[in-house]
Design a protein around this motif. Sequence first.
Motif, PDB file in Angstrom:
ATOM      1  N   ARG A  66      17.798  10.178   4.399  1.00 48.80           N
ATOM      2  CA  ARG A  66      17.870  11.428   5.162  1.00 48.80           C
ATOM      3  C   ARG A  66      18.227  12.596   4.248  1.00 48.80           C
ATOM      4  N   GLU A  67      19.161  12.383   3.331  1.00 51.07           N
ATOM      5  CA  GLU A  67      19.561  13.468   2.434  1.00 51.07           C
ATOM      6  C   GLU A  67      18.402  13.916   1.546  1.00 51.07           C
ATOM      7  N   THR A  68      17.642  12.970   1.037  1.00 52.02           N
ATOM      8  CA  THR A  68      16.511  13.333   0.186  1.00 52.02           C
ATOM      9  C   THR A  68      15.455  14.099   0.977  1.00 52.02           C
ATOM     10  N   LEU A  69      15.196  13.681   2.196  1.00 52.48           N
ATOM     11  CA  LEU A  69      14.241  14.407   3.028  1.00 52.48           C
ATOM     12  C   LEU A  69      14.724  15.829   3.297  1.00 52.48           C
ATOM     13  N   ASP A  70      16.012  15.980   3.573  1.00 48.95           N
ATOM     14  CA  ASP A  70      16.567  17.317   3.804  1.00 48.95           C
ATOM     15  C   ASP A  70      16.439  18.181   2.554  1.00 48.95           C
ATOM     16  N   ILE A  71      16.735  17.592   1.405  1.00 49.04           N
ATOM     17  CA  ILE A  71      16.656  18.327   0.138  1.00 49.04           C
ATOM     18  C   ILE A  71      15.216  18.734  -0.159  1.00 49.04           C
ATOM     19  N   MET A  72      14.275  17.840   0.119  1.00 48.47           N
ATOM     20  CA  MET A  72      12.870  18.183  -0.091  1.00 48.47           C
ATOM     21  C   MET A  72      12.448  19.339   0.814  1.00 48.47           C
ATOM     22  N   ALA A  73      12.949  19.354   2.038  1.00 49.02           N
ATOM     23  CA  ALA A  73      12.628  20.448   2.950  1.00 49.02           C
ATOM     24  C   ALA A  73      13.199  21.771   2.446  1.00 49.02           C
ATOM     25  N   ILE A  74      14.410  21.724   1.885  1.00 51.01           N
ATOM     26  CA  ILE A  74      15.027  22.932   1.332  1.00 51.01           C
ATOM     27  C   ILE A  74      14.230  23.445   0.135  1.00 51.01           C
ATOM     28  N   ARG A  75      13.813  22.519  -0.717  1.00 53.78           N
ATOM     29  CA  ARG A  75      13.170  22.920  -1.972  1.00 53.78           C
ATOM     30  C   ARG A  75      11.668  23.183  -1.824  1.00 53.78           C
ATOM     31  N   CYS A  76      11.019  22.470  -0.925  1.00 52.32           N
ATOM     32  CA  CYS A  76       9.555  22.531  -0.830  1.00 52.32           C
ATOM     33  C   CYS A  76       9.050  23.153   0.467  1.00 52.32           C
ATOM     34  N   ASP A 118       0.820  -1.209   0.000  1.00 51.45           N
ATOM     35  CA  ASP A 118       0.000   0.000   0.000  1.00 51.45           C
ATOM     36  C   ASP A 118       0.862   1.270   0.000  1.00 51.45           C
ATOM     37  N   PHE A 119       1.724   1.371  -0.991  1.00 51.26           N
ATOM     38  CA  PHE A 119       2.539   2.575  -1.142  1.00 51.26           C
ATOM     39  C   PHE A 119       2.812   2.839  -2.621  1.00 51.26           C
ATOM     40  N   TYR A 120       3.252   4.044  -2.895  1.00 50.29           N
ATOM     41  CA  TYR A 120       3.647   4.459  -4.239  1.00 50.29           C
ATOM     42  C   TYR A 120       5.131   4.808  -4.255  1.00 50.29           C
ATOM     43  N   ILE A 121       5.759   4.649  -5.402  1.00 54.71           N
ATOM     44  CA  ILE A 121       7.135   5.079  -5.597  1.00 54.71           C
ATOM     45  C   ILE A 121       7.127   6.314  -6.496  1.00 54.71           C
ATOM     46  N   ASP A 122       7.689   7.408  -6.003  1.00 55.50           N
ATOM     47  CA  ASP A 122       7.770   8.679  -6.737  1.00 55.50           C
ATOM     48  C   ASP A 122       6.440   9.090  -7.353  1.00 55.50           C
ATOM     49  N   PRO A 123       5.371   9.116  -6.580  1.00 54.82           N
ATOM     50  CA  PRO A 123       4.072   9.475  -7.165  1.00 54.82           C
ATOM     51  C   PRO A 123       4.035  10.930  -7.631  1.00 54.82           C
ATOM     52  N   VAL A 124       3.276  11.171  -8.710  1.00 53.33           N
ATOM     53  CA  VAL A 124       3.160  12.521  -9.266  1.00 53.33           C
ATOM     54  C   VAL A 124       1.961  13.269  -8.677  1.00 53.33           C
ATOM     55  N   ARG A 125       1.143  12.577  -7.877  1.00 52.35           N
ATOM     56  CA  ARG A 125       0.020  13.197  -7.175  1.00 52.35           C
ATOM     57  C   ARG A 125       0.133  12.872  -5.689  1.00 52.35           C
ATOM     58  N   ALA A 126      -0.520  13.680  -4.868  1.00 51.28           N
ATOM     59  CA  ALA A 126      -0.477  13.452  -3.428  1.00 51.28           C
ATOM     60  C   ALA A 126      -1.127  12.117  -3.072  1.00 51.28           C
ATOM     61  N   VAL A 127      -0.429  11.319  -2.256  1.00 46.39           N
ATOM     62  CA  VAL A 127      -0.917  10.002  -1.854  1.00 46.39           C
ATOM     63  C   VAL A 127      -0.723   9.827  -0.346  1.00 46.39           C
ATOM     64  N   GLU A 128      -1.239   8.712   0.172  1.00 43.74           N
ATOM     65  CA  GLU A 128      -1.138   8.444   1.606  1.00 43.74           C
ATOM     66  C   GLU A 128       0.290   8.089   2.003  1.00 43.74           C
ATOM     67  N   ALA A 187       4.275   7.585   0.315  1.00 47.61           N
ATOM     68  CA  ALA A 187       5.151   7.705  -0.846  1.00 47.61           C
ATOM     69  C   ALA A 187       6.579   7.336  -0.466  1.00 47.61           C
ATOM     70  N   LEU A 188       7.214   6.521  -1.299  1.00 50.85           N
ATOM     71  CA  LEU A 188       8.635   6.236  -1.195  1.00 50.85           C
ATOM     72  C   LEU A 188       9.324   7.027  -2.302  1.00 50.85           C
ATOM     73  N   ILE A 189      10.291   7.874  -1.947  1.00 54.02           N
ATOM     74  CA  ILE A 189      10.898   8.811  -2.888  1.00 54.02           C
ATOM     75  C   ILE A 189      12.337   8.408  -3.169  1.00 54.02           C
ATOM     76  N   SER A 228      12.531  17.565  -8.585  1.00 50.39           N
ATOM     77  CA  SER A 228      11.119  17.921  -8.410  1.00 50.39           C
ATOM     78  C   SER A 228      10.159  17.044  -9.200  1.00 50.39           C
ATOM     79  N   ASP A 229      10.625  16.369 -10.263  1.00 53.49           N
ATOM     80  CA  ASP A 229       9.713  15.484 -10.989  1.00 53.49           C
ATOM     81  C   ASP A 229       9.513  14.153 -10.271  1.00 53.49           C
ATOM     82  N   HIS A 230      10.319  13.874  -9.274  1.00 56.53           N
ATOM     83  CA  HIS A 230      10.190  12.645  -8.486  1.00 56.53           C
ATOM     84  C   HIS A 230       9.752  12.927  -7.043  1.00 56.53           C
ATOM     85  N   ALA A 231      10.109  14.094  -6.545  1.00 54.43           N
ATOM     86  CA  ALA A 231       9.865  14.434  -5.137  1.00 54.43           C
ATOM     87  C   ALA A 231       8.905  15.609  -5.041  1.00 54.43           C
ATOM     88  N   ARG A 232       7.630  15.294  -4.939  1.00 54.05           N
ATOM     89  CA  ARG A 232       6.610  16.336  -4.869  1.00 54.05           C
ATOM     90  C   ARG A 232       6.071  16.465  -3.451  1.00 54.05           C
TER      91      ARG A 232
END
Length: 336
Positions: free
Chosen positions: A53-63, A20-30, A32-34, A39-43
Motif C-alpha cells: 500500500r505504501e509503495t502504491l501511495d508513493i507512486m501516486a504522489i510521484r507519478c 506471467d508477470f514482471y518484477i520492477d520492469p523498466v518498460r510498460a507491461v501487462e 508488474a510487481l513493484i 523511480s528506477d524501479h517504479a515506473r
Amino acid sequence: MRARDLLHPRPEGLYCPPGDFYIDPVRAVERALITHGHSDHARPGHARVLATRETLDIMAIRCGADFAGSTQAVAMGEKIRLGDVTVGFHPAGHVLGSAQISVQHNGLRIVASGDYKRASDPTCAGFEVVPCDVFITEATFALPVFRHPDASQEIGKLLKSAQQFPERAHLVGAYALGKAQRVMRLLRDQGYDKPIYIHGAIARLSEYYQSQGVDLGNLQPATVEDGDRSDFAGAIVIAPSSAFADRWARRFPDPLAAFASGWMRIRQRAKQGGVELPLIISDHSDWDELTATIGETGAGEVWVTHGREEALVRWCELNGIAARPLHLVGYEDEGD
C-alpha cells in the motif's frame, strides 16, 4: 524446474513465465510487481500493478493518480497466487513500503530483494531474511571498500558543525524519497528539536511519511522570499542534491554544503561535487551486509544485479555458492 524457467531477464525486466508477470520492469507491461517507490524501479504506464500500500501511495504522489490501469495492494507476509506461482512480499528495509518479492513454484523459491539495507531505520520496516534456493541481490556498494559507519555518528558530525558555525545555513543534500526522511528522523533521535527546513520537492513525501506514523517533527518550507536571509543562520535545510546547482541554494547565508550518501565514502566524489561536509549515510547494504545476507538466506545460487556485480559474483564463487550477474539495465542509485 530450473530457476531460469521460473524467473529470467528480458529487456522489460525480470519475467516469470508461469505467473506471467514482471518484477520492477523498466518498460510498460501487462502485470508488474513493484518492490519500492524509487523511480528506477517504479515506473508508470503498466496495465496492472501489485505492490505494498505504501509503495502504491508513493507512486501516486510521484507519478500521478493514474500511474497504472489498476492496482492491488499486498500486505507484508501475504501470499498471492498468480497463475501457477505463489508470490509473497517481505520487508526490505530500504524505504517506506519497500519489499522483497518471493516467487515459489513446485518447491523452488526465488527471492528478488530489490534494493535493501540491514542498518536500523525507524522510518521503515526492517529487513527480513527469507530462506530461499536462489537469492537475487543488488550490488550498489559491493566492494570491500564500502563499509558504512553508524548513521547516528554521521548525524553527530552535522550537529557538531551546526554548533561550530551558527552563522551558516547547513544545506543537506538527500534523495527526496527515503533518505531525506531518514535524515530528519535521525536528527530528531539525537534531540534536535528546532524546525527543519525542507525544499518543496521533499514536502509531499515527508507529509506522507508523517501520515503513516513516522514523526519528523516541525518541518518548515525552505523559502527566503517571505523573510530575511539571516533567518536561516544556523538552520538545517534538507533538499535534493539537484537543488544545489541553481540559485535557490545561494539564497541562504554562507551555505555549507553537506550530502548524505553512501558514495561519500569516496572523497574524490565528494570533492568533485563541492561537498564540504560528506555524510556517509546509505539506504543500501555495504559489502559486509551483502555477503552476510547471502549466507543467511541459505541460497545455493545467487544472481547479482545493478551495481558492482563482478566482485560479489567472485565472492560467492570463492565461498562455494553458484553465482551469475544478471546485467539488467535501467537501474540507477536513486536511493543511495
